[in-house]
Design a protein around this motif. Structure first.
Motif, short mmCIF file in Angstrom:
data_model
loop_
_atom_site.label_atom_id
_atom_site.label_comp_id
_atom_site.label_asym_id
_atom_site.label_seq_id
_atom_site.Cartn_x
_atom_site.Cartn_y
_atom_site.Cartn_z
N PRO A 96 0.81 -1.23 0.00
CA PRO A 96 0.00 0.00 0.00
C PRO A 96 0.84 1.28 0.00
O PRO A 96 2.01 1.28 0.38
CB PRO A 96 -0.78 -0.14 1.31
CG PRO A 96 0.16 -0.85 2.23
CD PRO A 96 0.98 -1.77 1.37
N ASN A 97 0.18 2.35 -0.44
CA ASN A 97 0.61 3.74 -0.22
C ASN A 97 2.04 4.01 -0.64
O ASN A 97 2.89 4.42 0.16
CB ASN A 97 0.43 4.12 1.26
CG ASN A 97 -1.01 3.99 1.71
OD1 ASN A 97 -1.93 4.14 0.90
ND2 ASN A 97 -1.22 3.71 2.99
N GLY A 98 2.30 3.80 -1.91
CA GLY A 98 3.62 4.16 -2.45
C GLY A 98 3.49 5.24 -3.50
O GLY A 98 2.45 5.43 -4.12
N ARG A 99 4.57 5.99 -3.65
CA ARG A 99 4.62 6.97 -4.73
C ARG A 99 5.96 6.81 -5.45
O ARG A 99 6.99 7.16 -4.89
CB ARG A 99 4.48 8.39 -4.19
CG ARG A 99 4.39 9.43 -5.32
CD ARG A 99 4.75 10.83 -4.90
NE ARG A 99 3.90 11.31 -3.82
CZ ARG A 99 4.38 11.96 -2.76
NH1 ARG A 99 5.70 12.16 -2.65
NH2 ARG A 99 3.58 12.41 -1.83
N GLY B 209 -8.04 11.05 -2.34
CA GLY B 209 -7.58 12.29 -1.73
C GLY B 209 -6.08 12.46 -1.66
O GLY B 209 -5.59 13.36 -0.98
N SER B 210 -5.31 11.60 -2.34
CA SER B 210 -3.85 11.73 -2.33
C SER B 210 -3.29 11.20 -3.65
O SER B 210 -4.02 10.63 -4.47
CB SER B 210 -3.24 10.96 -1.15
OG SER B 210 -3.36 9.57 -1.35
#
Length: 533
Positions: free
Chosen positions: A176-179, A207-208
């Motif tokens: 999860p939640n990688g950029r 939202g991100s």
């Protein structure tokens, strides 16, 4: 409608995802989410002619980046928007976090050397350049992703503690939640898995600008997978080393043999103790039962007199077990006997046939296997069998060559036929008359054959010698060395005679116009000077 609206309408109608016909009379514009962003990008490309590199880049916090914008004409200014800040870049000024980079404004290059990237710079980087002939500035935009490490990977798999051989196994890995989104790799111990790996699915977090990636794997469980570690590995630009989520695979399967066919144990000695060994794979552990003649022995037990003992299967690791039968003293009957072994667990069984041998194990054989031939109680190994086969082949070739030489008068049999014909006085099939002691011999059969089937018998034989019999040395002198050598062997003592054939019953009739020749073999003998008719 002004020119901007015309261009906008033309763009929307040419875009298949933004336009469709609602009915024949009216056209409806259907704008989906983010369509205005696509429109703005397309219009920007039509209005500008700026070449920008790179189009997209991923960098970690603290890294550097060079962005270069170029137009095909001279410029007098260069401006770069990084994050929310606009930077005017001047060649020769290298102070600050964003400085000029390029070959100069006269070449049409507007480049920015971005130092010490910060997380708040994540987003678009835009260069702004003066136009060539109008008063509207031209721009170029690239995407900068400031890497952000994802969360730990999660391995989602069936809850059952163990699997069976040939079961279908499915699992999912979520990072999860990688950029940007992380990269997922699958491993079984140190072996990377490529077969059965599905395409990754990337979803945006609401939202991100963070992204979550998930990937599934499907695999057929094999016995070799037992006790191996399945790992879901996540790699990302913001990570110094990959992160993993693991699960150990426990696989149950019936006993499996490592070699096929009967097993022979070599190197045993009469009167000494011996052991029969078999290696099997099994999970859970196997139970072993030996059959020695009419005696059934379950490990770990012995016979009543203790002469034979079935040992408990010894675990060698990774599901391999050594199953052994111990004999206190090997007798001749033990060597002649066949032993049977049954190995089983809750999932199945495997059977083995074993023999003993007092011979050494052949060098070319594998463990507990050899090629044996038993003839009248004698054991022949592979080398002996090959030697016998080679000897038989050599004998057959020798017999064949001998028969061939005898039939064709070659080698040691050369000249045999001529000597036999000379001694017996027979004529050759070509009509040669063989003469012994220099005198020609007549044969009724040969003369009738020479006269032909049309005449009943040979009426008269007139022979006139056309050539004087030459001596061997005279012939050698008359020809060259090569011809003399060949003729001295093949034509020695040969006279060519003309045969006049006629009918004996009709003496008045002239002889037929046919003339046949016979080759007379002449043998030069001392004391004989000439040939008489």
């Amino acid at each position: 409608m002004n020119s901007f609206e015309d261009n906008l309408l033309e763009l929307i109608r040419s875009h298949p995802t933004l336009y469709r016909n609602k009915d024949k009379k009216h056209k409806s514009l259907i704008l989906k989410e983010n369509c205005w962003k696509e429109i703005a990008k397309s219009l920007n490309k039509k209005r500008q002619n700026v070449e920008i590199t790179p189009i997209k880049a991923v960098r970690r916090i603290g890294d550097e980046l060079i962005v270069l914008c170029k137009v095909p004409y001279q410029i007098d200014s260069c401006r770069m928007i990084v994050g929310t800040t606009s930077y005017r870049l001047i060649p020769g000024n290298q102070e600050g976090d964003v400085v000029y980079s390029g070959q100069g404004l006269t070449t049409g290059e507007c480049g920015a050397h971005i130092k010490n990237i910060r997380e708040d710079w994540n987003g678009n980087v835009t260069c702004v350049l003066p136009p060539q002939s109008s008063n509207i500035e031209v721009t170029g935009t690239m995407r900068l992703l400031v890497a952000r490490a994802p969360g730990d990977p999660h391995l989602i798999s069936p809850p059952q503690p163990q699997f069976k051989d040939e079961d279908i196994f499915s699992a999912q890995c979520v990072v999860p939640n990688g950029r940007p989104a992380a990269k997922i790799l699958w491993f079984l111990d140190d072996e990377q898995l490529l077969e059965g790996v599905h395409q990754p699915v990337v979803t945006d977090e609401p939202g991100s600008d963070l992204q979550t990636v998930s990937q599934n794997i499907t695999r057929t469980i094999r016995a070799d997978d037992n006790n191996r570690m399945l790992a879901c590995r996540a790699e990302h630009e913001a990570l110094d080393q990959p992160r993993e989520a693991k699960r150990q695979l426990i696989v149950h399967y019936p006993p499996k043999r490592l070699e096929s066919g009967p097993i022979t144990v070599f190197g045993l000695k009469l009167g000494a103790e011996g052991k029969l060994n078999v290696t099997v794979r099994s999970n859970p552990p196997p139970t072993a039962v030996w059959m020695v003649g009419d005696i059934r022995i379950t490990a770990p037990h012995s016979t009543d007199n203790g002469a034979i003992t079935a040992l408990e299967p010894l675990h060698l690791g990774n599901g391999h077990y050594n199953v052994s039968l111990h004999l206190a003293r090997i007798t001749k009957e033990d060597v002649e006997r066949t032993y049977y072994l049954q190995v089983f667990n809750d999932l199945g069984r495997e059977e083995f046939t074993l023999r003993m041998s007092t011979m050494d194990e052949p060098a070319a054989s594998t463990v507990n296997s050899a090629l044996l031939l038993q003839l009248y109680g004698v054991e022949l190994d592979t080398g002996a069998i090959v030697g016998i086969v080679v000897a038989v082949l050599v004998l057959l070739i020798a017999v064949f060559l001998g028969v061939f030489a005898f039939a064709t008068d070659r080698w040691c049999f050369a000249g045999r036929g001529r000597e036999l014909a000379k001694n017996s006085g027979e004529s050759t099939p070509a009509g040669d008359v063989l003469i012994e002691s220099g005198l020609p011999l007549s044969s009724p059969t040969d003369t009738e054959s020479a006269a032909g089937a049309g005449r009943s018998r040979l009426a008269a034989l007139g022979a006139r010698v056309r050539a004087v019999i030459p001596r061997a040395k005279d012939r050698v002198q008359a020809t060259d060395a090569h011809d003399a050598e060949s003729q001295s062997e093949e034509k020695k003592g040969v006279i060519y005679a003309e045969l006049a054939l006629g009918d004996q019953t009709s003496a008045d009739k002239p002889p037929p116009p046919s003339t046949e020749y016979a080759e007379i073999v002449y043998t030069d003998q001392p004391g004989q000077k000439e040939v008489k008719e």
